[in-house]
Structure formats: structure tokens, C-alpha cells
Design an enzyme around this catalytic site. Structure first.
Site, short mmCIF file in Angstrom:
data_model
loop_
_atom_site.label_atom_id
_atom_site.label_comp_id
_atom_site.label_asym_id
_atom_site.label_seq_id
_atom_site.Cartn_x
_atom_site.Cartn_y
_atom_site.Cartn_z
CE LYS A 171 -3.39 2.88 1.11
NZ LYS A 171 -4.44 3.29 0.22
CE LYS A 246 -2.54 6.85 7.82
NZ LYS A 246 -3.76 6.07 7.92
P1 NAD Z 1 -11.84 8.27 9.43
O1 NAD Z 1 -11.03 9.20 10.24
O2 NAD Z 1 -12.99 8.79 8.64
O3 NAD Z 1 -12.41 7.10 10.38
C1 NAD Z 1 -11.71 6.55 11.46
C2 NAD Z 1 -12.74 6.21 12.52
O4 NAD Z 1 -12.07 5.54 13.60
C3 NAD Z 1 -13.41 7.44 13.16
O5 NAD Z 1 -14.81 7.31 13.06
C4 NAD Z 1 -12.92 7.44 14.61
O6 NAD Z 1 -13.90 7.91 15.52
C5 NAD Z 1 -12.65 5.95 14.81
N1 NAD Z 1 -11.72 5.66 15.92
C6 NAD Z 1 -10.53 6.22 16.19
N2 NAD Z 1 -9.98 5.66 17.28
C7 NAD Z 1 -10.85 4.71 17.70
C8 NAD Z 1 -10.86 3.79 18.79
N3 NAD Z 1 -9.84 3.72 19.67
N4 NAD Z 1 -11.92 2.98 18.93
C9 NAD Z 1 -12.96 3.03 18.06
N5 NAD Z 1 -13.02 3.87 17.01
C10 NAD Z 1 -11.97 4.70 16.84
O7 NAD Z 1 -10.82 7.47 8.47
P2 NAD Z 1 -11.14 6.82 7.04
O8 NAD Z 1 -11.07 7.83 5.98
O9 NAD Z 1 -12.34 5.95 7.18
O10 NAD Z 1 -9.83 5.91 6.84
C11 NAD Z 1 -9.63 4.73 7.58
C12 NAD Z 1 -8.32 4.09 7.11
O11 NAD Z 1 -8.40 3.79 5.71
C13 NAD Z 1 -7.11 5.01 7.27
O12 NAD Z 1 -6.00 4.25 7.70
C14 NAD Z 1 -6.89 5.57 5.87
O13 NAD Z 1 -5.53 5.93 5.64
C15 NAD Z 1 -7.32 4.39 5.02
N6 NAD Z 1 -7.80 4.78 3.67
C16 NAD Z 1 -8.65 5.84 3.53
C17 NAD Z 1 -9.08 6.21 2.26
C18 NAD Z 1 -10.02 7.38 2.06
O14 NAD Z 1 -10.19 7.82 0.91
N7 NAD Z 1 -10.66 7.90 3.11
C19 NAD Z 1 -8.65 5.46 1.14
C20 NAD Z 1 -7.84 4.35 1.32
C21 NAD Z 1 -7.41 4.01 2.61
#
Ligand code: NAD
Length: 297
Positions: A171, A246
Site C-alpha cells: 500500500k 499521511k
Molecule cells: P476516518 O477518520 O474517517 O475514520 C476513522 C474512525 O475511527 C473514526 O470514526 C474514529 O472515531 C474511529 N476511531 C478512532 N480511534 C478509535 C478507537 N480507539 N476505537 C474506536 N473507534 C476509533 O478514516 P477513514 O477515511 O475511514 O480511513 C480509515 C483508514 O483507511 C485510514 O487508515 C486511511 O488511511 C485508510 N484509507 C482511507 C481512504 C479514504 O479515501 N478515506 C482510502 C484508502 C485508505
């Protein structure tokens, strides 16, 4: 149908939960955000009061969190996933995190005889909604094979990358190339324009010539060249510049750890840092073309 526990109901997690529900799985959910929990409950998921409660009642556990620290927090510790999950369980971490933390969690899972894979994704929120994500999977092959039926509910391409942490390695290397290529395409189009070339004409040439790449042919950063891409929609994301930063930072940590030379990765990290500092954080990552142009394009 399986008893699935899903932790992390953000931009990616919530649509993934919705797709698991559509395949008639029972999905228990946990997030620190009450709003996210209420949204998942409205979709038909079962909100749990703690990670312990969620894991005690589930066989397949997903995490979709932002950072390695968050994954460590929910996976390790007295009431964490690896302490509570039964030996029949399978833990799937789909967050994008650093390779070292991922391998550390895998090692502990192995010690406790708990099956685990790292399975970060590519495809963004649109891919999560449409269940067309690409999964890059690290861990033992038998665990990959066991996870496939669940990942198939969420993605179109499920690729085995090798042992523990290799999904995360794939990734961040992919996204380092993406960050670098987006800057390269932006520079090429800006120079072409200054030299008097029409951007669409240059696109016709370059996308059929040796500089062709995904950042150009599928996601061209020059506004007005392609329809339905962020550059033609005021750089509304898509994939934000802060997300790209990131992943670039993770690539640089990994390069240091592995003693690999990545000068262009380092330069891309510096340029995206500047773009984010200057207010571009929630702009699509292709918006870096505006900074390179010194303003609007
Ligand atoms: P986001 O910030 O929207 O969601 C993360 C969620 O985790 C939040 O709702 C937060 O409240 C929750 N959280 C944090 N700590 C927690 C804990 N201790 N217990 C329970 N819940 C907890 O992030 P996202 O955009 O959904 O991305 C998630 C992952 O996917 C990341 O690692 C990101 O790099 C990866 N990703 C994101 C995208 C994108 O376009 N958004 C694309 C590919 C990969």
C-alpha cells in the site's frame, strides 16, 4: 452467515459495514463517535458498548482506523482484540498503518495463536461504497484464503502480497509512486501550457506516449482535460492531500527502517507537507498542481 465485529466507522468503515450487512452478515460495531454509531445502527448494525463486548460476540473482526497508534490501542491491551478473541476467530486490519506496527501486532497474534491478516485498501470512499476496493493482503496464506469470502463482499480485487505486513508494504509503496507521479504529471502539464500547448492536445499526445500513467490518464490534475475527476470539480476530493501526506510519511518511515533510498519520495513528502500547511489539507491530492502553478490553474 458470519458474526462480524467492525471497529472504526469513518468515511471508509461505514460504507464497508453497509456492504457486509447487504450480504446478510450480522455486524456488531464500535466507534468512539456516537454519531457514527447511530448512523451504523440506522443501517442495521448492532452498536456495542465496548471493544470487549464486540469481540466477545464476534468471530471475524475488522478494524478500519486512521493510525498505527489507534490500531495498537484496540488490538493490544487487557481488553483488546487479541486478548478477547477466541482461537476460532480471524482478525482483519484494513487500516493503512506503518509496516513495523503491523508486524508487531501480527507477531503477538501468532504468539496467541490468533489468525490475522493486514488488508489495507485502495479505491477510496467511492470504492468502499461501490464494493470495488482493492485489498492488499499480508499474513499466512491460509488466513488470506479464509478471509476471502468476507473481503469479496467489499472489493473487486483481493491480492495476496505475502507474509505479515506485506499488505501495508504494498500500500505505501503504491501510494509513494502515486504521490510522485501526480507531481510529475502536474509539472509536465504546467510546462506544456507555458510553452503554448493546448492541455487537451497535450493529453492526447502524452496519454498515448511514454509518460502515460494513472495520474494522467485516469485522474489528470489539469482542469478541463477529463470530466468526472476532481480537477474538473474544483478539486473536491476524492483522496485528500492530507491522506496522501499521511501515506508519504509512512513511506519515508519505511524507507528509513529498510535503509532504502527514496529521494523523489522524500521530495514528494516535502511538497505535500507544504501544500497541507498552506491550507490544502482537505483539497483533493491532485490540487497540488495549484501550488506548483503558484496559485490558480
Ligand atoms: P476516518 O477518520 O474517517 O475514520 C476513522 C474512525 O475511527 C473514526 O470514526 C474514529 O472515531 C474511529 N476511531 C478512532 N480511534 C478509535 C478507537 N480507539 N476505537 C474506536 N473507534 C476509533 O478514516 P477513514 O477515511 O475511514 O480511513 C480509515 C483508514 O483507511 C485510514 O487508515 C486511511 O488511511 C485508510 N484509507 C482511507 C481512504 C479514504 O479515501 N478515506 C482510502 C484508502 C485508505
Amino acid at each position: 452467515m458470519a458474526n462480524i465485529g467492525f471497529i472504526g466507522l469513518g468515511h471508509m468503515g461505514t460504507p464497508m459495514v453497509e456492504n457486509l450487512l447487504q450480504h446478510k452478515h450480522t455486524v456488531r460495531v464500535f466507534d468512539l463517535s456516537e454519531e457514527a454509531m447511530a448512523k451504523a445502527a440506522a443501517l442495521g448494525a448492532l452498536p456495542m458498548g465496548s471493544i470487549k463486548e464486540l469481540v466477545s460476540n464476534s468471530t471475524i473482526i475488522f478494524t478500519m482506523l486512521q493510525t498505527g497508534e489507534q490500531v495498537e490501542q484496540v488490538a493490544l491491551g487487557e481488553e483488546g482484540i487479541l486478548t478477547i478473541l477466541s482461537k476460532e476467530g480471524l482478525y482483519i486490519d484494513s487500516s493503512s498503518i506503518d509496516v513495523v506496527t503491523s508486524r508487531k501486532i501480527h507477531a503477538l497474534a501468532k504468539q496467541k495463536k490468533i489468525a490475522m491478516i493486514d488488508a489495507p485498501v485502495s479505491g477510496g470512499v467511492a470504492g468502499a461504497k461501490a464494493a470495488t476496493l482493492t485489498f492488499m493482503v499480508g499474513g499466512e496464506e491460509e488466513n488470506f484464503l479464509r478471509a476471502q469470502s468476507y473481503l469479496n463482499c467489499l472489493g473487486k480485487k483481493i491480492i495476496y502480497a505475502g507474509p505479515a505486513g506485506n499488505g501495508q508494504a504494498a500500500k505505501i509503496c503504491n501510494n509513494m509512486i502515486l504521490g510522485i507521479s501526480m507531481i510529475a504529471v502536474s509539472e509536465g502539464f504546467l510546462l506544456a501550457k507555458k510553452l503554448g500547448l493546448d492541455p487537451k492536445k497535450f493529453f492526447d499526445i502524452a496519454s498515448n506516449a511514454s509518460s502515460q500513467c494513472w495520474s494522467m490518464s485516469q485522474y489528470c490534475p489539469m482542469p478541463g482535460v477529463l470530466d468526472n475527476v476532481p480537477s474538473s470539480n474544483e478539486f473536491t476530493p476524492g483522496f485528500t492531500a492530507s491522506m496522501m501526506l499521511k501515506d508519504l510519511k509512512l513511506s519515508q518511515e519505511a524507507a528509513q527502517y529498510a535503509d532504502a533510498s527514496t529521494p523523489l519520495g522524500a521530495e514528494a513528502t516535502a511538497l505535500y507537507s507544504l501544500f497541507v500547511e498552506e491550507g490544502g489539507a482537505s483539497t483533493d491530492f491532485s490540487g497540488i498542481i495549484k501550488m506548483l502553478a503558484g496559485g490558480e490553474v
